[in-house]
Design an enzyme around this catalytic site. Structure first.
Site, PDB file in Angstrom:
ATOM      1  N   TYR A 159      42.551  -2.878  29.833  1.00  0.00           N
ATOM      2  CA  TYR A 159      43.986  -2.960  29.563  1.00  0.00           C
ATOM      3  C   TYR A 159      44.598  -1.557  29.471  1.00  0.00           C
ATOM      4  CZ  TYR A 159      48.299  -4.473  27.170  1.00  0.00           C
ATOM      5  OH  TYR A 159      49.610  -4.716  26.815  1.00  0.00           O
ATOM      6  N   GLU A 161      43.425   1.509  30.312  1.00  0.00           N
ATOM      7  CA  GLU A 161      43.333   2.347  31.516  1.00  0.00           C
ATOM      8  C   GLU A 161      44.091   1.719  32.683  1.00  0.00           C
ATOM      9  OE1 GLU A 161      42.604   5.276  31.202  1.00  0.00           O
ATOM     10  OE2 GLU A 161      40.688   5.690  30.250  1.00  0.00           O
ATOM     11  N   GLY A 162      44.115   0.375  32.723  1.00  0.00           N
ATOM     12  CA  GLY A 162      44.909  -0.296  33.766  1.00  0.00           C
ATOM     13  C   GLY A 162      46.380   0.069  33.645  1.00  0.00           C
ATOM     14  N   GLY A 221      41.575  -4.037   6.718  1.00  0.00           N
ATOM     15  CA  GLY A 221      43.007  -4.339   6.728  1.00  0.00           C
ATOM     16  C   GLY A 221      43.893  -3.132   6.485  1.00  0.00           C
ATOM     17  N   GLN A 223      44.250  -0.669   8.659  1.00  0.00           N
ATOM     18  CA  GLN A 223      44.827  -0.192   9.930  1.00  0.00           C
ATOM     19  C   GLN A 223      46.299  -0.623  10.003  1.00  0.00           C
ATOM     20  OE1 GLN A 223      42.743  -2.755   9.621  1.00  0.00           O
ATOM     21  NE2 GLN A 223      42.740  -4.161  11.348  1.00  0.00           N
ATOM     22  N   THR A 224      47.111   0.176  10.680  1.00  0.00           N
ATOM     23  CA  THR A 224      48.551  -0.101  10.705  1.00  0.00           C
ATOM     24  C   THR A 224      49.035  -0.434  12.116  1.00  0.00           C
ATOM     25  OG1 THR A 224      49.227   2.184  11.139  1.00  0.00           O
ATOM     26  CG2 THR A 224      48.929   1.533   8.810  1.00  0.00           C
ATOM     27  N   PRO A 288      42.565   0.510  17.299  1.00  0.00           N
ATOM     28  CA  PRO A 288      43.282   1.709  16.839  1.00  0.00           C
ATOM     29  C   PRO A 288      43.560   1.680  15.335  1.00  0.00           C
ATOM     30  CG  PRO A 288      44.241   0.867  18.869  1.00  0.00           C
ATOM     31  CD  PRO A 288      43.271  -0.168  18.398  1.00  0.00           C
ATOM     32  N   ARG A 291      49.466   3.124  14.267  1.00  0.00           N
ATOM     33  CA  ARG A 291      50.361   3.020  15.427  1.00  0.00           C
ATOM     34  C   ARG A 291      51.805   3.012  14.935  1.00  0.00           C
ATOM     35  NH1 ARG A 291      49.079  -0.501  19.238  1.00  0.00           N
ATOM     36  NH2 ARG A 291      47.150   0.395  19.887  1.00  0.00           N
TER      37      ARG A 291
HETATM   38  P1  NAD Z   1      51.963 -12.769  27.675  1.00  0.00           P
HETATM   39  O1  NAD Z   1      50.488 -12.869  27.843  1.00  0.00           O
HETATM   40  O2  NAD Z   1      52.647 -13.807  26.849  1.00  0.00           O
HETATM   41  O3  NAD Z   1      52.692 -12.733  29.088  1.00  0.00           O
HETATM   42  C1  NAD Z   1      52.121 -12.195  30.243  1.00  0.00           C
HETATM   43  C2  NAD Z   1      52.508 -13.069  31.403  1.00  0.00           C
HETATM   44  O4  NAD Z   1      51.972 -12.524  32.612  1.00  0.00           O
HETATM   45  C3  NAD Z   1      51.968 -14.491  31.287  1.00  0.00           C
HETATM   46  O5  NAD Z   1      52.978 -15.407  31.595  1.00  0.00           O
HETATM   47  C4  NAD Z   1      50.829 -14.520  32.296  1.00  0.00           C
HETATM   48  O6  NAD Z   1      50.553 -15.820  32.784  1.00  0.00           O
HETATM   49  C5  NAD Z   1      51.360 -13.573  33.354  1.00  0.00           C
HETATM   50  N1  NAD Z   1      50.306 -12.978  34.180  1.00  0.00           N
HETATM   51  C6  NAD Z   1      49.150 -12.401  33.764  1.00  0.00           C
HETATM   52  N2  NAD Z   1      48.444 -11.953  34.812  1.00  0.00           N
HETATM   53  C7  NAD Z   1      49.170 -12.236  35.919  1.00  0.00           C
HETATM   54  C8  NAD Z   1      48.970 -12.038  37.304  1.00  0.00           C
HETATM   55  N3  NAD Z   1      47.856 -11.435  37.770  1.00  0.00           N
HETATM   56  N4  NAD Z   1      49.922 -12.478  38.178  1.00  0.00           N
HETATM   57  C9  NAD Z   1      51.027 -13.105  37.725  1.00  0.00           C
HETATM   58  N5  NAD Z   1      51.268 -13.331  36.417  1.00  0.00           N
HETATM   59  C10 NAD Z   1      50.349 -12.903  35.522  1.00  0.00           C
HETATM   60  O7  NAD Z   1      52.243 -11.309  27.090  1.00  0.00           O
HETATM   61  P2  NAD Z   1      53.607 -10.654  26.596  1.00  0.00           P
HETATM   62  O8  NAD Z   1      53.450 -10.318  25.172  1.00  0.00           O
HETATM   63  O9  NAD Z   1      54.775 -11.451  27.027  1.00  0.00           O
HETATM   64  O10 NAD Z   1      53.571  -9.265  27.399  1.00  0.00           O
HETATM   65  C11 NAD Z   1      54.335  -9.075  28.581  1.00  0.00           C
HETATM   66  C12 NAD Z   1      54.099  -7.670  29.097  1.00  0.00           C
HETATM   67  O11 NAD Z   1      54.464  -6.703  28.115  1.00  0.00           O
HETATM   68  C13 NAD Z   1      52.637  -7.399  29.468  1.00  0.00           C
HETATM   69  O12 NAD Z   1      52.619  -6.617  30.630  1.00  0.00           O
HETATM   70  C14 NAD Z   1      52.126  -6.609  28.287  1.00  0.00           C
HETATM   71  O13 NAD Z   1      51.080  -5.737  28.668  1.00  0.00           O
HETATM   72  C15 NAD Z   1      53.375  -5.833  27.871  1.00  0.00           C
HETATM   73  N6  NAD Z   1      53.312  -5.481  26.450  1.00  0.00           N
HETATM   74  C16 NAD Z   1      53.504  -6.435  25.477  1.00  0.00           C
HETATM   75  C17 NAD Z   1      53.418  -6.073  24.154  1.00  0.00           C
HETATM   76  C18 NAD Z   1      53.643  -7.073  23.047  1.00  0.00           C
HETATM   77  O14 NAD Z   1      53.486  -6.717  21.886  1.00  0.00           O
HETATM   78  N7  NAD Z   1      54.046  -8.292  23.301  1.00  0.00           N
HETATM   79  C19 NAD Z   1      53.111  -4.739  23.795  1.00  0.00           C
HETATM   80  C20 NAD Z   1      52.885  -3.816  24.814  1.00  0.00           C
HETATM   81  C21 NAD Z   1      53.018  -4.187  26.141  1.00  0.00           C
HETATM   82  N1  UDP Z   2      43.937  -8.390  13.532  1.00  0.00           N
HETATM   83  C1  UDP Z   2      43.548  -8.959  12.329  1.00  0.00           C
HETATM   84  N2  UDP Z   2      43.405 -10.313  12.276  1.00  0.00           N
HETATM   85  C2  UDP Z   2      43.636 -11.118  13.349  1.00  0.00           C
HETATM   86  C3  UDP Z   2      44.047 -10.534  14.564  1.00  0.00           C
HETATM   87  C4  UDP Z   2      44.180  -9.156  14.632  1.00  0.00           C
HETATM   88  O1  UDP Z   2      43.342  -8.266  11.320  1.00  0.00           O
HETATM   89  O2  UDP Z   2      43.489 -12.346  13.193  1.00  0.00           O
HETATM   90  C5  UDP Z   2      44.136  -6.927  13.585  1.00  0.00           C
HETATM   91  C6  UDP Z   2      43.536  -6.229  14.795  1.00  0.00           C
HETATM   92  O3  UDP Z   2      42.179  -5.872  14.528  1.00  0.00           O
HETATM   93  C7  UDP Z   2      44.435  -5.027  14.927  1.00  0.00           C
HETATM   94  C8  UDP Z   2      45.807  -5.542  14.464  1.00  0.00           C
HETATM   95  O4  UDP Z   2      45.526  -6.720  13.712  1.00  0.00           O
HETATM   96  O5  UDP Z   2      44.019  -4.007  14.047  1.00  0.00           O
HETATM   97  C9  UDP Z   2      46.744  -5.878  15.624  1.00  0.00           C
HETATM   98  O6  UDP Z   2      46.038  -6.732  16.510  1.00  0.00           O
HETATM   99  P1  UDP Z   2      46.718  -7.419  17.767  1.00  0.00           P
HETATM  100  O7  UDP Z   2      45.624  -8.137  18.489  1.00  0.00           O
HETATM  101  O8  UDP Z   2      47.899  -8.215  17.348  1.00  0.00           O
HETATM  102  O9  UDP Z   2      47.286  -6.203  18.630  1.00  0.00           O
HETATM  103  P2  UDP Z   2      46.701  -4.768  19.085  1.00  0.00           P
HETATM  104  O10 UDP Z   2      45.329  -4.561  18.522  1.00  0.00           O
HETATM  105  O11 UDP Z   2      46.662  -4.837  20.562  1.00  0.00           O
HETATM  106  O12 UDP Z   2      47.673  -3.792  18.540  1.00  0.00           O
END
Ligand code: NAD
Ligand code: UDP
Length: 325
Positions: A159, A161-162, A221, A223-224, A288, A291
């Site tokens: 995720y 690096e992508g 718990g 972590q922020t 992490p 954040r």
């Molecule tokens: P989500 O998983 O609810 O939505 C992602 C959507 O993309 C889904 O509808 C899924 O079916 C679709 N999808 C996945 N792979 C696909 C592919 N190969 N081709 C076509 N569709 C595909 O996640 P989200 O929270 O709505 O996140 C949306 C975007 O925002 C993502 O790119 C995510 O990396 C980015 N983002 C979200 C957050 C967050 O906190 N929600 C934070 C950082 C970045």
């Molecule tokens: N986390 C947790 N309990 C859960 C799910 C996640 O304590 O049931 C922690 C997780 O380890 C991370 C934070 O909550 O420290 C945020 O996790 P989330 O998966 O929502 O997002 P990301 O790690 O991608 O910021």
């Protein structure tokens, strides 16, 4: 494609034709809804890996809304657009780790295919990047100038690096081909239409509390994270897309309010009235420690700052998950 073509014909020159990839997901469905409310024609593209029909069911009757099932790892042809919002990618750690190779392909090949489309059509293109590009940050809060601290071979790397490679492609297409790009680095966002089962912390805690189950705290718990309400974030997306071409980003979008997972659990317990206890589980690899976004650029360049406090946003999310979990 007929509804799409009809919307194009009936709405005149001022209406934009906007492609939203990942449009059936949590953020994408809110974005589609807001763009439709602004009068635009929206093509929602999704492969439904984590997206859900119910997120967009209320949009289906709108003639300006078209749904296409497609995977962004494959080129998309036969569609003319003015703007592209690229949100396609699973965002929850358990979901993106389920098939890490496809996650990487989604970010990299998805970006390539959509940038080619933007280049060919002169369309403006927005990338949903992430605070994960900062990895486990050693600079706090994180400004856009920070290059990050990312493990290239760990379980989160597909995720992180992508998304980093996708940013590279965006800036290379901008420098090499003059593509108009907009890159947002999104920090943890929550709200209605989060999938109750997708494993992110806000939905996990709320669903567990509503079911009277223990709240699962990973690690101790301490972590922020900084949690942004979805409506605030979507407003930031559109302001960035509508900004001058010189504003390319990367630009942080998030709420600088920072909370430990223990604090979040206590808020969820208080707001749901749950008698759930805390269950401490192992901390996932490379999780992490801290954040928080530095949003100076978003404030200065977009006039944007989040308005919804955590407790108010959690109330809306609890209300949604009470009805849908
Ligand atoms: P989500 O998983 O609810 O939505 C992602 C959507 O993309 C889904 O509808 C899924 O079916 C679709 N999808 C996945 N792979 C696909 C592919 N190969 N081709 C076509 N569709 C595909 O996640 P989200 O929270 O709505 O996140 C949306 C975007 O925002 C993502 O790119 C995510 O990396 C980015 N983002 C979200 C957050 C967050 O906190 N929600 C934070 C950082 C970045
Ligand atoms: N986390 C947790 N309990 C859960 C799910 C996640 O304590 O049931 C922690 C997780 O380890 C991370 C934070 O909550 O420290 C945020 O996790 P989330 O998966 O929502 O997002 P990301 O790690 O991608 O910021």
């Amino acid at each position: 494609m007929s509804a799409w073509a009809a919307a194009e014909g009936s709405r005149g020159m001022l209406v934009k034709k906007i492609l939203v990839t990942g449009g059936a997901g949590f953020l994408g469905s809110h974005l589609c809804e807001k763009l439709l409310n602004q009068g635009h024609a929206v093509l929602c593209l999704d492969n439904f890996f984590t997206g859900r029909e119910e997120n967009i069911a209320h949009l289906r009757a709108n003639p300006a809304f078209t749904l296409i099932r497609h995977d962004v790892t494959q080129p998309l042809t036969g569609v003319a657009v003015d703007e592209i919002y690229n949100l396609a990618c699973p965002a929850s750690p358990p979901r993106y780790q389920h098939d890490p190779i496809h996650t990487m392909k989604t970010s990299v090949l998805g970006a390539l295919n959509l940038l080619e489309m933007a280049k060919a059509q002169g369309a403006k293109i927005f990338q949903a990047s992430t605070s994960e590009v900062y990895g486990d940050p050693s600079v706090h809060p994180q400004p856009e100038s920070y290059w990050g601290n990312v493990n290239p071979i760990g379980i989160r790397s597909c995720y992180d690096e992508g998304k980093r490679a996708a940013e590279t492609l965006f800036f290379d297409y901008q420098r090499q081909h003059g593509v108009r790009i907009k890159v947002a680095r999104i920090f943890n966002t929550y709200g209605p239409r989060m999938d109750p089962n997708d494993g992110r912390v806000v939905s996990n805690f709320i669903v567990q509390a509503l079911r009277g189950q223990d709240l699962t705290i990973y690690g101790d718990g301490s972590q922020t994270r900084s949690f942004c309400y979805v409506d605030d974030l979507i407003e930031g997306f559109i302001r960035l897309m509508d900004s001058d071409d010189g504003v390319t980003g990367p630009i942080n979008l998030g709420n600088p309010g920072e909370f430990s997972m223990l604090e979040l659990a206590q808020k969820v317990q208080a707001l749901t009235g749950a008698r759930s206890r805390l269950a401490f589980k192992p901390l996932p690899q490379d999780d992490p420690r801290q954040r928080r976004p530095d949003i100076t650029q978003a404030e200065q360049k977009l006039g944007w700052r989040p308005a919804v406090p955590l407790e108010a946003g959690l109330r809306h999310t609890i209300e949604y998950l009470r009805r849908h979990a």
